[in-house]
Design an enzyme around this catalytic site. Structure first.
Site, PDB file in Angstrom:
ATOM      1  N   GLY A  18       0.526   9.589   5.469  1.00  0.00           N
ATOM      2  CA  GLY A  18       0.772   8.178   4.209  1.00  0.00           C
ATOM      3  C   GLY A  18      -0.359   6.901   5.235  1.00  0.00           C
ATOM      4  O   GLY A  18      -1.230   7.813   5.169  1.00  0.00           O
ATOM      5  N   GLY A  76      -0.433   5.883   7.861  1.00  0.00           N
ATOM      6  CA  GLY A  76      -1.065   5.616   9.487  1.00  0.00           C
ATOM      7  C   GLY A  76      -1.120   7.013   9.598  1.00  0.00           C
ATOM      8  O   GLY A  76      -2.508   6.939  10.465  1.00  0.00           O
ATOM      9  N   SER A 133       4.300  -6.459   5.794  1.00  0.00           N
ATOM     10  CA  SER A 133       3.981  -6.684   4.003  1.00  0.00           C
ATOM     11  C   SER A 133       4.312  -8.216   3.413  1.00  0.00           C
ATOM     12  O   SER A 133       4.689  -8.462   3.917  1.00  0.00           O
ATOM     13  CB  SER A 133       6.035  -5.711   4.007  1.00  0.00           C
ATOM     14  OG  SER A 133       5.989  -5.146   2.078  1.00  0.00           O
ATOM     15  N   TYR A 161      14.719  -4.398   5.437  1.00  0.00           N
ATOM     16  CA  TYR A 161      13.058  -4.475   5.265  1.00  0.00           C
ATOM     17  C   TYR A 161      12.557  -5.963   5.034  1.00  0.00           C
ATOM     18  O   TYR A 161      12.014  -5.624   6.042  1.00  0.00           O
ATOM     19  CB  TYR A 161      13.358  -3.539   3.509  1.00  0.00           C
ATOM     20  CG  TYR A 161      12.106  -3.411   3.741  1.00  0.00           C
ATOM     21  CD1 TYR A 161      11.255  -2.575   4.470  1.00  0.00           C
ATOM     22  CD2 TYR A 161      10.618  -3.674   2.776  1.00  0.00           C
ATOM     23  CE1 TYR A 161       9.750  -1.738   4.019  1.00  0.00           C
ATOM     24  CE2 TYR A 161       9.761  -3.656   3.001  1.00  0.00           C
ATOM     25  CZ  TYR A 161       8.752  -2.694   3.642  1.00  0.00           C
ATOM     26  OH  TYR A 161       7.474  -1.904   2.830  1.00  0.00           O
TER      27      TYR A 161
END
Length: 333
Positions: A1, A3, A167, A192
């Protein structure tokens, strides 16, 4: 991903990168994969220099890959499960025993599904924020010991960096932190957006010395990697997964693009007022759509969405999380 790709880019820049992984087998596999990719990159760099070399090779190292004074990174994996505060404590203690310095901390891990953490909190908020909060708390003294304004180093050397993955969804988050922590009051990923807003508040708290104390040389950034086709979407229902993956291939960024804001936050210089980076072209006064899936430019500063009393909210977040951590585990055991 994102990261893993961020780790590779930092390794290319000479960093020793500690991969904090929940699954030891996957951590070992990631370490081997990243090491192989870095070696391939270095061979390419060496071949590139060989193709353009002249008889003057004074700056080339004995291995034909390094320039004088330049070093290349490496990767080490260690176990960390952000779902468990006990695991955060164990990782922190192991890291402090093993390493004598910390220059860059990337708080990257994330979930988009709910559940209950090992400590009884909402699992999504625990992994996306609370675990990162505690980890940063534990490692701040080590980072601060090296990075102070009065040390005899240039600005880039003396400035430690903390990167908090946020985000675009932070724009839609609420700041009722007690609700966010309560597993019984969250379902279907409700925490989230608040968890990503919490990352922005956390950045603000760090930059305003609410956790670090005055006189430190540590700078924090919140980063929106963009809409990225990564393994965070692994929980998409199987019945729609192929269709959604096809859509992501067309409309979303790849992980190499998604890591660019994080790497920039770790390595580049920015004006003091910049605290938030995202990967799209965002003209002044443009609608939020541009930060959701706008023209990709690598990274660009932007102002996150905060309530009018942002500093007060940041202080309340810090206080709430400290109380939650103290109530969850007796760290003296």
């Amino acid at each position: 991903g994102v990261g893993k790709e961020t780790a590779l880019e930092l390794g290319k820049r000479g960093c020793t990168v500690v991969l904090a992984c929940r699954d030891p087998e996957r951590g070992e596999a990631a370490e081997k994969d990243l090491t192989a990719k870095l070696k391939l990159h270095l061979r390419g760099r060496g071949a590139e220099r060989d193709n353009t070399a002249t008889t003057d090779r004074k700056n080339e190292g004995t291995d034909g890959l390094k320039e004088e004074g330049q070093s290349y990174g490496n990767f080490v994996h260690m176990h960390l499960d952000l779902n468990s505060l006990r695991s955060v404590e164990e990782f922190s203690e192991a890291f402090l025993r093993r390493f004598g310095r910390l220059d860059i901390l990337v708080n990257n891990a994330g979930l988009n599904t709910s559940g209950t953490s090992a400590d009884g909190f909402d699992k999504l908020f625990a992994v996306n924020f609370l675990g990162h909060f505690r980890l940063t708390q534990n490692l701040l003294p080590l980072m601060r010991a090296r990075h102070q304004h009065d040390r005899g180093m240039n600005k880039k050397e003396r400035e430690g960096r903390i990167i908090n993955l946020s985000s675009v969804m932070h724009h839609f988050g609420h700041s009722d932190w007690e609700v966010c922590l309560d597993a019984k009051r969250n379902s279907f990923g409700q925490a989230y957006s608040p968890s990503k807003l919490a990352m922005c508040f956390f950045t603000r708290a760090l930059n305003r010395s609410m956790l670090v104390g005055k006189g430190h040389g540590i700078r924090a950034f919140s980063v929106n990697p963009g809409a990225v086709r990564s393994d965070i979407w692994r929980s998409v229902p199987l019945i729609v997964a192929p269709l959604y993956d096809a859509f992501m291939r067309v409309a979303y960024l790849n992980v190499s693009q998604g890591c660019v804001p994080s790497v920039a936050a770790a390595c580049e210089d920015f004006p003091e007022e910049v605290e938030y980076l995202q990967p799209y072209f965002f003209p002044s006064g443009a609608p939020l759509f541009f930060e959701i899936i706008g023209p990709y430019v690598g990274y660009a500063p932007m102002t996150p969405t905060f309530p009018p009393d942002a500093d007060k909210e940041a202080q309340r977040l810090v206080a709430t999380c400290k109380r939650a951590i103290e109530s969850a585990i007796d760290f003296k055991e």
